[in-house]
Design a protein around this motif. Structure first.
Motif, PDB file in Angstrom:
ATOM      1  N   GLU A  22      45.910 -78.173 -34.688  1.00  0.00           N
ATOM      2  CA  GLU A  22      46.650 -78.632 -35.860  1.00  0.00           C
ATOM      3  C   GLU A  22      47.982 -79.225 -35.387  1.00  0.00           C
ATOM      4  O   GLU A  22      48.811 -78.514 -34.816  1.00  0.00           O
ATOM      5  CB  GLU A  22      46.923 -77.471 -36.813  1.00  0.00           C
ATOM      6  CG  GLU A  22      45.670 -76.759 -37.306  1.00  0.00           C
ATOM      7  CD  GLU A  22      46.009 -75.538 -38.137  1.00  0.00           C
ATOM      8  OE1 GLU A  22      47.040 -75.562 -38.840  1.00  0.00           O
ATOM      9  OE2 GLU A  22      45.252 -74.552 -38.065  1.00  0.00           O
ATOM     10  N   GLU A  72      50.767 -80.028 -36.856  1.00  0.00           N
ATOM     11  CA  GLU A  72      51.972 -79.366 -37.348  1.00  0.00           C
ATOM     12  C   GLU A  72      52.201 -78.026 -36.652  1.00  0.00           C
ATOM     13  O   GLU A  72      53.340 -77.670 -36.314  1.00  0.00           O
ATOM     14  CB  GLU A  72      51.892 -79.173 -38.858  1.00  0.00           C
ATOM     15  CG  GLU A  72      51.968 -80.478 -39.646  1.00  0.00           C
ATOM     16  CD  GLU A  72      51.971 -80.227 -41.141  1.00  0.00           C
ATOM     17  OE1 GLU A  72      51.926 -79.048 -41.556  1.00  0.00           O
ATOM     18  OE2 GLU A  72      52.024 -81.230 -41.892  1.00  0.00           O
ATOM     19  N   TYR A  73      51.120 -77.303 -36.417  1.00  0.00           N
ATOM     20  CA  TYR A  73      51.263 -76.030 -35.721  1.00  0.00           C
ATOM     21  C   TYR A  73      51.621 -76.262 -34.251  1.00  0.00           C
ATOM     22  O   TYR A  73      52.333 -75.460 -33.648  1.00  0.00           O
ATOM     23  CB  TYR A  73      49.976 -75.209 -35.826  1.00  0.00           C
ATOM     24  CG  TYR A  73      50.105 -73.841 -35.204  1.00  0.00           C
ATOM     25  CD1 TYR A  73      50.874 -72.855 -35.814  1.00  0.00           C
ATOM     26  CD2 TYR A  73      49.487 -73.547 -33.997  1.00  0.00           C
ATOM     27  CE1 TYR A  73      51.017 -71.604 -35.240  1.00  0.00           C
ATOM     28  CE2 TYR A  73      49.625 -72.295 -33.414  1.00  0.00           C
ATOM     29  CZ  TYR A  73      50.388 -71.332 -34.041  1.00  0.00           C
ATOM     30  OH  TYR A  73      50.542 -70.099 -33.457  1.00  0.00           O
ATOM     31  N   GLN A  74      51.151 -77.353 -33.690  1.00  0.00           N
ATOM     32  CA  GLN A  74      51.485 -77.687 -32.306  1.00  0.00           C
ATOM     33  C   GLN A  74      52.995 -77.800 -32.117  1.00  0.00           C
ATOM     34  O   GLN A  74      53.560 -77.296 -31.147  1.00  0.00           O
ATOM     35  CB  GLN A  74      50.798 -78.999 -31.906  1.00  0.00           C
ATOM     36  CG  GLN A  74      50.898 -79.349 -30.434  1.00  0.00           C
ATOM     37  CD  GLN A  74      52.184 -80.082 -30.074  1.00  0.00           C
ATOM     38  OE1 GLN A  74      52.821 -80.690 -30.934  1.00  0.00           O
ATOM     39  NE2 GLN A  74      52.561 -80.026 -28.808  1.00  0.00           N
ATOM     40  N   ALA A  75      53.663 -78.435 -33.062  1.00  0.00           N
ATOM     41  CA  ALA A  75      55.112 -78.585 -32.978  1.00  0.00           C
ATOM     42  C   ALA A  75      55.805 -77.228 -33.044  1.00  0.00           C
ATOM     43  O   ALA A  75      56.749 -76.951 -32.292  1.00  0.00           O
ATOM     44  CB  ALA A  75      55.609 -79.492 -34.097  1.00  0.00           C
ATOM     45  N   PHE A  76      55.316 -76.364 -33.929  1.00  0.00           N
ATOM     46  CA  PHE A  76      55.894 -75.023 -34.056  1.00  0.00           C
ATOM     47  C   PHE A  76      55.667 -74.207 -32.791  1.00  0.00           C
ATOM     48  O   PHE A  76      56.593 -73.590 -32.249  1.00  0.00           O
ATOM     49  CB  PHE A  76      55.282 -74.312 -35.261  1.00  0.00           C
ATOM     50  CG  PHE A  76      55.600 -72.848 -35.333  1.00  0.00           C
ATOM     51  CD1 PHE A  76      56.840 -72.411 -35.757  1.00  0.00           C
ATOM     52  CD2 PHE A  76      54.652 -71.891 -34.960  1.00  0.00           C
ATOM     53  CE1 PHE A  76      57.147 -71.052 -35.826  1.00  0.00           C
ATOM     54  CE2 PHE A  76      54.944 -70.538 -35.022  1.00  0.00           C
ATOM     55  CZ  PHE A  76      56.201 -70.119 -35.449  1.00  0.00           C
TER      56      PHE A  76
END
Length: 239
Positions: free
Chosen positions: A29, A31-35
């Motif tokens: 995902e 967005e989760y990669q950035a987090f």
């Protein structure tokens, strides 16, 4: 990509390392990669697969030919290394102990961050029924000069040896972990803080000034203060 199932039992079957990598890409995902990347400074190969999905995939591999999957040499991303540690834990639950320790010894040098270390240790539940053998396994790491090998020892002590039968030996061994890099020291502090919550009378003397290095002691005391768990008896240690 859909996961292949056998006609006989409907279970997913392992075919190749590339099959697993395709599944990891499918589960990633952005967005989760950035987090996740923000939690792992210096790690450049985070794809963004959430832990519950990794655990499910690890259990599927462990139910197949997990030793064959472990035999591939290179990991393409952070998640594949994380998966490798989990597979050892899940697959090793029903394997010969020497097979498990061999897989662990091959894996530990791959650990380069706190997340892989802690997930690997948490999954290695074979130690719960084999604490004597696990104790012998972790000894070299407790005395290692490498940051994440020392962290492996500290986290295994935290996860499996803060028990009435083992606490005395665990506290002594924690005090012998002298690796000075950040993640090793923080794991030792974390272990001492949880030992104090569970066994304050035994742990208190180790937290007296001058016993641990100042940074480790300070962090352990901070974690005790911040913990929602309260010790049954508070040793006379300045918190």
């Amino acid at each position: 990509m859909q996961r292949k199932k056998t006609k006989e039992n409907g279970h997913w079957q392992y075919e190749s390392p590339q099959q697993v990598r395709d599944l990891l890409r499918e589960m990633a995902e952005p967005e989760y990669q950035a987090f996740a990347s923000r939690l792992l400074p210096g790690e450049k190969s985070v794809w963004g697969v959430r832990l519950p999905k990794l655990r499910r995939l690890a259990k599927q591999i462990a139910a197949c030919d997990w030793q064959s999957w472990l035999s591939h040499e290179e990991d393409c991303c952070f998640e594949e290394t994380m998966l490798r540690g989990m597979v050892i834990g899940y697959g090793g639950a029903h394997a010969e102990l020497e097979t498990v320790w061999a897989a662990c010894r091959a894996f530990v040098p791959r650990i380069q961050n706190w997340s892989v270390c802690d997930s690997f240790c948490a999954t290695l539940k074979v130690i719960e029924k084999n604490r004597e053998a696990g104790w012998e396994f972790l000894q070299p790491y407790a005395h290692s000069s490498r940051e994440f090998e020392a962290r492996v020892a500290a986290v295994l002590l935290l996860d499996y040896y803060l028990t009435p039968e083992w606490i005395d030996r665990a506290l002594v061994l924690l005090s012998q972990i002298r690796q000075q890099d950040y993640y090793a020291k923080m794991a030792v502090a974390w272990a001492y803080s949880m030992a104090y919550i569970r066994f304050p009378e035994k742990t208190g003397p180790y937290l007296e000034e001058g016993v641990l290095d100042p940074d480790t002691r300070k962090k352990a005391l901070q974690k005790i203060r911040e913990s929602r768990q309260k010790p049954k008896f508070q040793k006379d240690v300045t918190l």
